[in-house]
Design an enzyme around this catalytic site. Structure first.
Site, PDB file in Angstrom:
ATOM      1  N   ASP A  32     109.944  82.389 -57.544  1.00 33.30           N
ATOM      2  CA  ASP A  32     108.482  82.211 -57.572  1.00 33.30           C
ATOM      3  C   ASP A  32     108.006  81.936 -58.996  1.00 33.30           C
ATOM      4  O   ASP A  32     108.625  82.385 -59.963  1.00 33.30           O
ATOM      5  CB  ASP A  32     107.817  83.481 -57.007  1.00 33.30           C
ATOM      6  N   ASN A  80     104.715  77.654 -46.401  1.00 30.38           N
ATOM      7  CA  ASN A  80     104.449  76.732 -47.507  1.00 30.38           C
ATOM      8  C   ASN A  80     103.903  75.374 -47.045  1.00 30.38           C
ATOM      9  O   ASN A  80     103.416  74.591 -47.869  1.00 30.38           O
ATOM     10  CB  ASN A  80     105.706  76.528 -48.373  1.00 30.38           C
TER      11      ASN A  80
END
Ligand code: IPE
Ligand code: IPE
Ligand code: MG
Length: 256
Positions: A32, A80
């Site tokens: 991330d 996502n």
């Protein structure tokens, strides 16, 4: 640079302190912070994803050299798709770019590629790139580089329950025969056995949440949170995370 959970103010670790006989066998990483890495440099978010891809190359080789058996990398979640279409499109092209340039190195390092997730929902060119990399590295016998691509932990459990329910409805299985093993073997990590469950789960970028990753499999994983943004994550950071893992006392509910 070091994990927030590392409360002692250690500025650095001597990475030679890592015990080679206690390397986590399955390391899973929530990669991330690519977008923030780019934004900090006034670059578009996709520049962070490109740099993040280079980090994947470095960390794959580091993990393989350390003796990790399975490295699972969360590359794209089932959530996502909510991102802007330009960013999603860039991410869908990354596997092709990554494997085109990196498969020879993977073969040299004897690393075998595996992908888990809802691959059939990806664009054709992404599916092709992924399938080619799996085929090209099929004979490798070293570390498994397992990409979670269009993967979600809840969706994975739903699919597993459907498979099991189907067996029950066909009278191939009785409800009271359903065990933890039945579920293990119905999940996308089944063929990683005996390393289906991560020993160490790392999340970068300072966020301390799971974001729908490997919900069943992390029941007893050690969690390490690193403040590093993924493009900045290095061999040294990986060793620091492993060092922290080696300081933990894994009891699995028992006593030690
Ligand atoms: C991780 O970086 C990569 C993916 C989720 C695909 P992000 O894109 O989430 O970066 P941040 O969290 O916005 O900084
Ligand atoms: C998790 O990161 C997914 C991947 C790393 C592929 P996100 O950036 O999507 O997670 P949230 O939105 O911060 O929970
Ligand atoms: Mg993020």
């Amino acid at each position: 640079m070091f994990s927030k959970s590392n409360k002692e103010d250690k500025n650095t670790i001597d990475t030679t302190q890592i015990l080679n006989d206690n390397i986590p066998k399955h390391v899973a990483i929530i990669m991330d912070g690519n977008g923030r890495w780019a934004q900090k440099r006034h670059l578009p978010r996709i520049a962070g994803h490109r740099e993040g891809m280079n980090t994947v190359k470095k960390i794959t080789i580091s993990a393989s050299n350390l003796g990790v058996k399975v490295l699972t990398l969360y590359a794209f979640s089932t959530e996502n798709w909510k991102r802007p279409s330009g960013e999603v499109s860039f991410l869908m092209h990354l596997p092709g770019d990554f494997f085109d340039t990196f498969v020879p190195d993977l073969i040299k390092a004897n690393v075998k590629v595996k992908v888990m997730g809802y691959i059939d929902q990806l664009p054709d060119f992404t599916q092709k790139a992924v399938k080619k990399a799996i085929a090209d590295t099929a004979k490798c016998t070293g570390m498994i580089l397992n990409f979670a691509l269009n993967y979600g932990g809840r969706a994975e459990i739903v699919t597993a329950v459907q498979k099991i329910a189907e067996k029950v409805s066909q009278n191939d299985l009785k409800p009271d025969e359903i065990s933890e093993e039945t579920i293990n073997s119905s999940l996308m990590t089944a063929d990683l056995k005996p390393f289906s469950d991560p020993d160490l789960l790392i999340r970068t970028s300072g966020e301390e949440r799971i974001s729908n990753f490997l919900l069943w499999q992390i029941a007893y994983s050690e969690l390490v949170f690193s403040d590093q943004l993924w493009p900045d994550f290095s061999d040294t950071t990986l060793k620091d995370c492993i060092y922290q893992y080696q300081q933990r006392n894994r009891r699995f509910g028992g006593l030690k």
